[in-house]
Design an enzyme around this catalytic site. Sequence first.
Site, PDB file in Angstrom:
ATOM      1  N   HIS A 382       0.782  -1.236   0.000  1.00  0.00           N
ATOM      2  CA  HIS A 382       0.000   0.000   0.000  1.00  0.00           C
ATOM      3  C   HIS A 382       0.813   1.285   0.000  1.00  0.00           C
ATOM      4  O   HIS A 382       0.277   2.357  -0.294  1.00  0.00           O
ATOM      5  CB  HIS A 382      -0.919   0.007   1.230  1.00  0.00           C
ATOM      6  CG  HIS A 382      -2.226   0.695   1.008  1.00  0.00           C
ATOM      7  ND1 HIS A 382      -2.394   1.784   0.178  1.00  0.00           N
ATOM      8  CD2 HIS A 382      -3.453   0.455   1.513  1.00  0.00           C
ATOM      9  CE1 HIS A 382      -3.654   2.178   0.196  1.00  0.00           C
ATOM     10  NE2 HIS A 382      -4.320   1.383   0.983  1.00  0.00           N
ATOM     11  N   TYR A 496     -13.293   5.650  10.536  1.00  0.00           N
ATOM     12  CA  TYR A 496     -12.489   6.089   9.395  1.00  0.00           C
ATOM     13  C   TYR A 496     -13.146   5.614   8.106  1.00  0.00           C
ATOM     14  O   TYR A 496     -13.487   4.437   7.967  1.00  0.00           O
ATOM     15  CB  TYR A 496     -11.089   5.488   9.520  1.00  0.00           C
ATOM     16  CG  TYR A 496     -10.104   5.870   8.437  1.00  0.00           C
ATOM     17  CD1 TYR A 496      -9.111   6.798   8.683  1.00  0.00           C
ATOM     18  CD2 TYR A 496     -10.135   5.266   7.183  1.00  0.00           C
ATOM     19  CE1 TYR A 496      -8.172   7.136   7.706  1.00  0.00           C
ATOM     20  CE2 TYR A 496      -9.212   5.594   6.199  1.00  0.00           C
ATOM     21  CZ  TYR A 496      -8.237   6.527   6.466  1.00  0.00           C
ATOM     22  OH  TYR A 496      -7.318   6.845   5.497  1.00  0.00           O
ATOM     23  N   SER A 498     -12.168   6.069   4.011  1.00  0.00           N
ATOM     24  CA  SER A 498     -11.191   6.620   3.081  1.00  0.00           C
ATOM     25  C   SER A 498     -11.877   7.318   1.910  1.00  0.00           C
ATOM     26  O   SER A 498     -12.887   6.856   1.397  1.00  0.00           O
ATOM     27  CB  SER A 498     -10.295   5.500   2.548  1.00  0.00           C
ATOM     28  OG  SER A 498      -9.341   6.007   1.658  1.00  0.00           O
ATOM     29  N   THR A 509      -5.184  10.489  -0.170  1.00  0.00           N
ATOM     30  CA  THR A 509      -6.513  10.267   0.418  1.00  0.00           C
ATOM     31  C   THR A 509      -6.776  11.281   1.512  1.00  0.00           C
ATOM     32  O   THR A 509      -5.859  11.924   2.024  1.00  0.00           O
ATOM     33  CB  THR A 509      -6.632   8.850   1.025  1.00  0.00           C
ATOM     34  OG1 THR A 509      -5.654   8.702   2.065  1.00  0.00           O
ATOM     35  CG2 THR A 509      -6.456   7.777  -0.029  1.00  0.00           C
TER      36      THR A 509
END
Length: 667
Positions: A382, A496, A498, A509
């Site tokens: 990632h 959270y 994204s 992001t």
Amino acid sequence: MLVLNLRRQISLQNGLSLCKRNSAMNQNIYQFLHRSKLPTYYFQKSLPRLPIPKLPLTIARFLAAVQPIIDQEEYDRTVRITADFLRGDGAELQQLLRNHDKLNSHSSYISKPWFDMYLSDRSPLPLNYNPLLIMKHDPLKENQDQLLRATNLVISSMRFWRSLQAGLLEPEIYHLNAKKSDTESFRKIMRFVPQRVATYAAYAFKAFPLDMSQYNRLFGVSRIPGKGKDSLVQNKNSKHILVIRGGNLYSVDVLDERGNIEKPDVILRRLQNVLIQADSYGAATVPIGPLTAIHRDEWATLRQYLADNIGGGENKQLLETEVDAALFCLCLDTPDSPIYSEENVVPLIKNLLAGDGINRWFDKSISLIVTADGTAAVNFEHSWGDGVAVLRYFNEIYVETIKNAFAKPGTTLPDAENINGVRPIKLKTDEIIESAVKKAITNNNHIMEQFNVNMLKFPHINKGICKRLGVSPDAIMQISFQVAYKRAFNDYVGTYESCSTAAFRHGRTETVRPCTMATKRVCESLERKQLDLNELFSLIKQCSIVHSELTKNAAMGQGFDRHLFALRHQAELHGKRVHGLYESDAYAKINHNIISTSTLASDALLAGAFGPVVRDGLGIAYSIQNDYCGAIVSSYEKQRNGKEFVDSLETAFCDISNILEKVSNYT
């Protein structure tokens, strides 16, 4: 007779010439997935820069986000702390950030610190960072064969890569009105617009070009473990991929010496040779792959030892030239690994997401996994990029392989002796490496025993009913998560979601904070059951309005999370004290993301998953489609009860569905 023979000779020569031209044309078509009239990076220079939000707005957004998850006393204390930050340190840090941004006009203010954040984290990659996307099956069962599907996915991957390298891949554009902008006339008009203003010209067509700077790192990239911080290395000129079978590593050429994609029968034969060699050899006695799943500092020490102290330099060369430089990793799982089962897909998800690590190399930017039954998935590292680039690649190769498969059942294969381009990667080991590998496998298996996946598919909430009632489908999902968590654990927590900021140059992001005072009112009203139907729907609609505004702000770079992160980074960069805001209970609580969510919208997607971002958290990969909604929820045993949450989520879906259906019937 002479004239006739001459005519025949000319005709034959013309025919051969035509055949050669057709062959060259077909070969040229085979090499590229796209032939865009607009160069791939046509809009890149004219993309707007990611804005730095005004500090008072950031503080107001922060306070609004923490209010639902802290008590009044703590909220009042946080108000005082943020006021002090605004008057003092905040203003100075804001100016430092602006100065830094001016000096880096080629990028965004968040790009480098965000890279550094990822690369400095010492946590193992699987579950903590590497997400999973599982591809739908090929509608033609005969194309679902493991070797055939792997071959076609490799070919399409290379066609995608070559198109990108040649600047022929279609630019990434979000079309608000596809009938107006996703057209040949739009492309023809845009070709005459200077690149320095192309993005703004596209806006007139309600077409929004997206940042494509991450695409270049899709292939040929590896994350190299280092003490304290990792690094990314890339070889854009590689011609091979890394193939793993039973923990055995192979370097397999997929491009020829001129950089062209090898013919389908050649690639198929090479992958078949890997299976024959690996299966005759048996499972690797010392598979190195599991070491890519351990703590990054430990892996850094072991990799350096493996490269410098064993094999007289051969290990180092093999790691750098055959593993790190590979275009991507192809994992061909053995028949004893989990395969797809409609009744219970959880074992497959767990294996593709992390598993024991034996048949994986988690450091590669892209790992394409194909199981024994032909189920295909992408597991990606990632740090180098976000979901926009990966999902585009994922969608493109899926569509092509089901519509235009180059390797077909019954493909005639070259003789084995005429096929080269397959090189076993034999890394030498010793007792230290052998012991470390055994420990890694044991630890990976232990983690997976503690790792739970629970799923829910609910048919009565869908995009259609949400749109008819004028509420955001995404908001409905997020409300449901809050209701479910409150019922299961009687609390409101840091949540959270994204949101991509790819509309800006080098945007990454931003965070949407779905737990709001509006969602809190919905939760409490549903529990009290004192309001009538219209009042409940009014609260849901208000919640949808708030959520849509938060999402819009985040997409436009107007959240608060990245801004506060960047300000703190400036303080550390300049050796300044970290303000009390960053040490407050409110800041700690909002950033302890117990509920971490990501939406998955793709016609190519069978399922997706990722791990919780904190040990006592939930990782929720969710989707709302035209005929159902659903979620795949991950959690850790004895940390957070994922099953209890999913059971509560089903009741939340039922309650909200009843409200939506009744209101829909009245209107």
